[in-house]
Write a protein that holds these residues in place. Structure first.
Motif, PDB file in Angstrom:
ATOM      1  N   VAL A   1       4.800 -28.294   0.490  1.00 43.95           N
ATOM      2  CA  VAL A   1       4.142 -27.812   1.609  1.00 43.95           C
ATOM      3  C   VAL A   1       3.034 -28.859   2.190  1.00 43.95           C
ATOM      4  CG1 VAL A   1       3.008 -25.693   2.448  1.00 43.95           C
ATOM      5  CG2 VAL A   1       4.897 -25.390   0.886  1.00 43.95           C
ATOM      6  N   LEU A   2       2.103 -28.914   1.471  1.00 44.46           N
ATOM      7  CA  LEU A   2       1.059 -29.807   2.067  1.00 44.46           C
ATOM      8  C   LEU A   2       1.171 -31.071   2.676  1.00 44.46           C
ATOM      9  CD1 LEU A   2      -2.087 -28.731  -0.076  1.00 44.46           C
ATOM     10  CD2 LEU A   2      -1.814 -28.436   2.241  1.00 44.46           C
ATOM     11  N   PRO A   3       2.296 -31.923   1.890  1.00 45.52           N
ATOM     12  CA  PRO A   3       2.651 -33.100   2.300  1.00 45.52           C
ATOM     13  C   PRO A   3       3.347 -33.121   3.770  1.00 45.52           C
ATOM     14  CG  PRO A   3       2.938 -33.076  -0.261  1.00 45.52           C
ATOM     15  CD  PRO A   3       2.662 -31.655   0.416  1.00 45.52           C
ATOM     16  N   ARG A   4       4.194 -31.962   3.915  1.00 45.47           N
ATOM     17  CA  ARG A   4       5.037 -31.768   5.066  1.00 45.47           C
ATOM     18  C   ARG A   4       4.245 -31.429   6.009  1.00 45.47           C
ATOM     19  NH1 ARG A   4       8.545 -34.046   7.397  1.00 45.47           N
ATOM     20  NH2 ARG A   4      10.199 -33.931   5.588  1.00 45.47           N
ATOM     21  N   VAL A   5       3.330 -30.214   6.036  1.00 44.63           N
ATOM     22  CA  VAL A   5       2.371 -30.274   7.088  1.00 44.63           C
ATOM     23  C   VAL A   5       1.456 -31.333   7.486  1.00 44.63           C
ATOM     24  CG1 VAL A   5       0.418 -28.583   7.790  1.00 44.63           C
ATOM     25  CG2 VAL A   5       2.239 -27.889   6.350  1.00 44.63           C
ATOM     26  N   ARG A   6       1.228 -32.167   6.692  1.00 48.67           N
ATOM     27  CA  ARG A   6       0.259 -33.313   6.818  1.00 48.67           C
ATOM     28  C   ARG A   6       1.122 -34.527   7.612  1.00 48.67           C
ATOM     29  NH1 ARG A   6      -2.176 -33.084   1.223  1.00 48.67           N
ATOM     30  NH2 ARG A   6      -4.281 -31.854   1.544  1.00 48.67           N
ATOM     31  N   SER A   7       2.385 -34.574   7.454  1.00 53.23           N
ATOM     32  CA  SER A   7       3.412 -35.487   7.945  1.00 53.23           C
ATOM     33  C   SER A   7       4.590 -34.987   8.362  1.00 53.23           C
ATOM     34  CB  SER A   7       3.772 -36.559   6.882  1.00 53.23           C
ATOM     35  OG  SER A   7       2.588 -37.259   6.422  1.00 53.23           O
TER      36      SER A   7
ATOM     37  N   ALA B   1      -3.959 -15.012   2.285  1.00 50.63           N
ATOM     38  CA  ALA B   1      -2.701 -14.847   2.600  1.00 50.63           C
ATOM     39  C   ALA B   1      -2.457 -14.463   4.067  1.00 50.63           C
ATOM     40  CB  ALA B   1      -1.922 -13.627   1.809  1.00 50.63           C
ATOM     41  N   ALA B   2      -3.447 -13.894   4.501  1.00 46.58           N
ATOM     42  CA  ALA B   2      -3.484 -13.332   6.175  1.00 46.58           C
ATOM     43  C   ALA B   2      -3.793 -14.513   6.994  1.00 46.58           C
ATOM     44  CB  ALA B   2      -4.582 -12.205   6.147  1.00 46.58           C
ATOM     45  N   ARG B   3      -4.618 -15.524   6.616  1.00 42.68           N
ATOM     46  CA  ARG B   3      -4.960 -16.518   7.216  1.00 42.68           C
ATOM     47  C   ARG B   3      -3.876 -17.456   7.252  1.00 42.68           C
ATOM     48  NH1 ARG B   3     -10.027 -16.013   4.611  1.00 42.68           N
ATOM     49  NH2 ARG B   3      -9.374 -17.661   2.979  1.00 42.68           N
ATOM     50  N   VAL B   4      -2.971 -17.744   6.360  1.00 41.58           N
ATOM     51  CA  VAL B   4      -2.168 -18.673   6.215  1.00 41.58           C
ATOM     52  C   VAL B   4      -0.992 -18.214   7.188  1.00 41.58           C
ATOM     53  CG1 VAL B   4      -0.037 -19.172   4.717  1.00 41.58           C
ATOM     54  CG2 VAL B   4      -2.386 -19.337   3.998  1.00 41.58           C
TER      55      VAL B   4
ATOM     56  N   ARG C   1      -4.485 -22.673  -2.145  1.00 43.06           N
ATOM     57  CA  ARG C   1      -4.201 -23.477  -3.303  1.00 43.06           C
ATOM     58  C   ARG C   1      -5.263 -23.387  -4.384  1.00 43.06           C
ATOM     59  NH1 ARG C   1      -5.451 -27.529  -6.180  1.00 43.06           N
ATOM     60  NH2 ARG C   1      -3.920 -28.919  -7.231  1.00 43.06           N
ATOM     61  N   GLU C   2      -6.429 -23.604  -3.905  1.00 47.03           N
ATOM     62  CA  GLU C   2      -7.792 -23.556  -4.750  1.00 47.03           C
ATOM     63  C   GLU C   2      -7.931 -22.119  -5.604  1.00 47.03           C
ATOM     64  OE1 GLU C   2      -9.655 -25.919  -6.021  1.00 47.03           O
ATOM     65  OE2 GLU C   2      -7.759 -27.010  -5.263  1.00 47.03           O
ATOM     66  N   LEU C   3      -7.764 -21.091  -4.356  1.00 45.10           N
ATOM     67  CA  LEU C   3      -7.652 -19.609  -4.981  1.00 45.10           C
ATOM     68  C   LEU C   3      -6.667 -19.403  -6.016  1.00 45.10           C
ATOM     69  CD1 LEU C   3      -8.478 -17.905  -1.677  1.00 45.10           C
ATOM     70  CD2 LEU C   3     -10.250 -18.060  -3.558  1.00 45.10           C
ATOM     71  N   LEU C   4      -5.402 -19.778  -5.807  1.00 48.17           N
ATOM     72  CA  LEU C   4      -4.342 -19.488  -6.866  1.00 48.17           C
ATOM     73  C   LEU C   4      -4.554 -20.441  -7.957  1.00 48.17           C
ATOM     74  CD1 LEU C   4      -1.098 -19.735  -4.444  1.00 48.17           C
ATOM     75  CD2 LEU C   4      -2.163 -17.613  -5.476  1.00 48.17           C
ATOM     76  N   ARG C   5      -4.811 -21.644  -7.917  1.00 49.41           N
ATOM     77  CA  ARG C   5      -5.248 -22.497  -9.193  1.00 49.41           C
ATOM     78  C   ARG C   5      -6.503 -21.922 -10.067  1.00 49.41           C
ATOM     79  NH1 ARG C   5      -8.769 -25.750 -10.830  1.00 49.41           N
ATOM     80  NH2 ARG C   5      -9.970 -25.527  -8.947  1.00 49.41           N
ATOM     81  N   SER C   6      -7.299 -21.167  -9.298  1.00 47.35           N
ATOM     82  CA  SER C   6      -8.409 -20.590 -10.110  1.00 47.35           C
ATOM     83  C   SER C   6      -8.242 -19.097 -10.574  1.00 47.35           C
ATOM     84  CB  SER C   6      -9.679 -20.399  -9.033  1.00 47.35           C
ATOM     85  OG  SER C   6      -9.934 -21.631  -8.668  1.00 47.35           O
TER      86      SER C   6
ATOM     87  N   PRO D   1      -6.025 -26.368  11.100  1.00 48.35           N
ATOM     88  CA  PRO D   1      -6.506 -25.103  10.514  1.00 48.35           C
ATOM     89  C   PRO D   1      -5.488 -24.550   9.367  1.00 48.35           C
ATOM     90  CG  PRO D   1      -6.501 -25.210  12.972  1.00 48.35           C
ATOM     91  CD  PRO D   1      -5.894 -26.433  12.759  1.00 48.35           C
ATOM     92  N   LEU D   2      -4.352 -24.880   9.731  1.00 51.62           N
ATOM     93  CA  LEU D   2      -3.332 -24.657   8.724  1.00 51.62           C
ATOM     94  C   LEU D   2      -3.354 -25.256   7.518  1.00 51.62           C
ATOM     95  CD1 LEU D   2      -0.684 -23.138   7.865  1.00 51.62           C
ATOM     96  CD2 LEU D   2       0.614 -24.871   8.895  1.00 51.62           C
ATOM     97  N   ILE D   3      -3.627 -26.525   7.484  1.00 54.23           N
ATOM     98  CA  ILE D   3      -4.079 -27.323   6.383  1.00 54.23           C
ATOM     99  C   ILE D   3      -5.124 -26.583   5.334  1.00 54.23           C
ATOM    100  CG2 ILE D   3      -4.934 -29.663   5.301  1.00 54.23           C
ATOM    101  CD1 ILE D   3      -3.000 -30.855   7.584  1.00 54.23           C
ATOM    102  N   GLU D   4      -6.092 -26.557   6.255  1.00 58.37           N
ATOM    103  CA  GLU D   4      -7.420 -25.908   5.699  1.00 58.37           C
ATOM    104  C   GLU D   4      -7.176 -24.641   5.200  1.00 58.37           C
ATOM    105  OE1 GLU D   4     -10.397 -25.753   8.877  1.00 58.37           O
ATOM    106  OE2 GLU D   4     -10.785 -27.783   8.597  1.00 58.37           O
TER     107      GLU D   4
END
Length: 584
Positions: free
Chosen positions: A52-58, A574-577, A19-24, A10-13
């Protein structure tokens, strides 16, 4: 922190969505916070990718300790001492191009040879050359330009398992690219080894980075390098005081006393022994590494959520500015619409040429004679045809077209100039107008207006034809002529005499009343009222369409900015994160 291999899905999602929102989020309008927040959002996206994403995934991957500091602080000499042989000086590693160097234990190679962390940096496998060859030049001068697009990987048995050391460029380098890369590498770190000297430990640039580290809960170890033994205790005490004031009281301090370098430009092993032992202990303690990773990751995620909220506020400012610019355009063209419609209601259009042509049509007696003898009207029209003269009602139509065209074009031009002036009063509007002459009407705009008016006149004539198609009205309508009745209806639409005075009232208003009475005699009062309303609505719709076409020239400039996430979407992300990261 849960260090099992199963990722926190859930956190990764939530992080990937953010990320996509900030990138857009482009923040294209020139608002107060746009430039800074664009930069903040870009940094947040980069840190998501790099750390962040690499660390959460590993969660159990080796820690990455980044060695950072100011120019001349001795970072590379320190790294060489920790490894036990030269690795960072020029010529020690092939290829020799100066690149950031990541040193890891051979068993941890799989964590860094892939693009798991720092995915945008290409990997280059380094090969150690003969360490006994003397160095040709000092390696801490800070003048070398980094290759900022790649990362040299070097496997070394002297690095503890579960820990890697990355030698970063100077944080105050004269090169913009070097400074940017240093910031990127520090943002990808689980642990900072921050190197400063007795002479520069109070400098502003490193302390700004240390404040940021404190705000993000990054684990920091401070290395006080090149310290004279006589002043070491005093300087360490002052540095500790400063760290406490900035919220870094828990950061360990390692003092490296000034020592002579050997022929390989290496410090004596004893100079860095406390730091080496600390790193080896950390490498051997999985729980300690897990706690450091959890602390740093949690701080990074909280900062990400805060950045996303600030980006949402910037987006809300953009939306407010966009709405304001749209209102400025709408207001300008609404004012033009009211002015044009008022001119069709208050008798303004019946002045000048229209009034003269209407007088010709009504005042010469032909109009009234046509009430008495249809044959006379036919005879007069045939005579006009062979003489090449337009019928009087045609001249009225032409005068209406010309007068209405002038009113529409003039007010449309005024609206465009007003909208452009209002936009130029706004920084965001100035940027949107750059290189554009938005106020200029197309050269063919008057022709477009004239064509629309003629189409309206044709619609009025068609209405008369359709209304006069019944058996009861056909004879009366045919006796007067469709063109004449259409002109009378047009004049009836325009002849509410609010804007006329004196003789004009008598000529236009009075004749308009006579014309209306004639129409009522032919079609009936209800039908005339209905046709007048329909003709007016038709005309006003056409006017609105023409104005909307010119307003679109401005509004399209805003629409060209494209779709972007809303403030609500970003706040929700932000609230979901925050909610999903509570377990960190």
């Amino acid at each position: 922190m849960n260090t099992e291999n199963a990722p926190a899905v859930p956190l990764i999602e939530s992080l990937e969505t953010t990320r996509e929102l900030l990138r857009s989020t482009t923040l294209p309008l020139a608002t107060a916070s746009a430039a800074q927040q664009r930069e903040n959002a870009a940094r947040a996206v980069a840190q998501l990718d790099d750390y962040v994403l690499p660390r959460v995934r590993s969660l159990d991957a080796p820690l990455l300790a980044v060695v950072g500091g100011s120019t001349g602080a001795g970072k590379s000499t320190l790294v060489n001492a920790l490894v036990g042989h030269p690795v960072t000086r020029s010529g020690a590693i092939r290829p020799t191009t100066r690149r950031p160097l990541l040193i890891h234990h051979p068993s941890d190679a799989g964590a860094f040879t892939t693009q798991r962390v720092l995915p945008h940096l290409a990997r280059v496998q380094g090969t150690l050359v003969d360490p006994s060859r003397p160095a040709s030049a000092p390696d801490d001068g800070g003048t070398a330009v980094e290759d900022t697009g790649s990362l040299v990987l070097l496997a070394d048995q002297n690095i503890p398992k579960g820990l890697a050391i990355l030698d970063a460029p100077d944080v105050d380098s004269v090169s913009d690219n070097n400074r940017a890369l240093a910031a990127q590498l520090l943002s990808a770190a689980d642990l900072w080894l921050f190197v400063t000297t007795a002479n520069r430990y109070a400098d502003a640039v490193p302390w700004q980075l240390l404040r940021n580290a404190a705000g993000r809960d990054i684990t920091v170890a401070v290395v006080l390098d090149r310290v004279q033994a006589s002043s070491a205790a005093e300087i360490e005490e002052d540095l500790r005081r400063m760290l406490n004031e900035e919220g870094l009281g828990g950061a360990p301090i390692f003092v490296v006393e000034e020592s002579p370098l050997n022929e390989l430009r290496m410090l004596p092993p004893s100079a860095v022994e406390p730091l080496r032992e600390w790193l080896e202990t950390l490498g051997a303690d999985a729980q300690a590494r897990s706690e450091i990773a959890a602390r740093t990751l949690g701080g990074a995620v909280r900062e990400l959520a805060d950045t996303t909220d600030r980006t949402a506020e910037a987006v809300a400012g953009q939306q407010h500015t966009e709405e304001h610019l749209r209102r400025e355009v709408t207001t300008s063209f609404d004012e033009a619409l009211r002015a044009i419609i008022d001119s069709t209601r208050d008798g303004t259009l019946l002045r000048g040429e229209v009034l003269a042509r209407w007088q010709d049509f009504v005042g010469t007696g032909e109009f009234f004679r046509s009430l008495e003898a249809g044959i006379g009207r036919v005879r007069d029209r045939m005579t006009a045809f062979f003489k090449g003269q337009p019928a009087p009602e045609v001249r009225v139509e032409e005068a209406i077209e010309s007068g209405l065209q002038a009113v529409i074009v003039e007010n449309t031009a005024r609206a465009a100039e007003s909208a452009e002036r209002r936009w130029r009063d706004e920084p965001a509007g100035q940027v949107l107008l750059a290189g554009r002459d938005a106020a200029a009407l197309p050269p063919d705009f008057p022709d477009q207006v004239a064509e629309s008016i003629r189409s309206w006149q044709s619609d009025v004539m068609l209405m008369i034809q359709q209304e006069g198609a019944g058996k009861r009205t056909r004879a009366r309508a045919m006796s007067l002529g469709v063109n004449a009745l259409a002109v009378i209806l047009m004049i009836a639409v325009f002849s509410t005499t609010g804007g006329l005075t004196g003789l004009e009232v008598g000529i236009a208003g009075g004749s308009g009343v006579v014309g209306t009475k004639l129409l009522e005699a032919v079609f009936g009062e209800d039908a005339v009222r209905r046709m007048s309303d329909q003709a007016r609505k038709n005309l006003e719709t056409r006017i609105r369409t023409m104005l909307a076409g010119r307003a679109k020239q401005f509004l399209d400039t805003i629409d060209e900015l494209g779709e972007h996430p809303s403030a609500e979407q970003l706040h929700a992300a932000a609230a979901r994160v925050r909610a999903e990261s509570e377990a960190l």
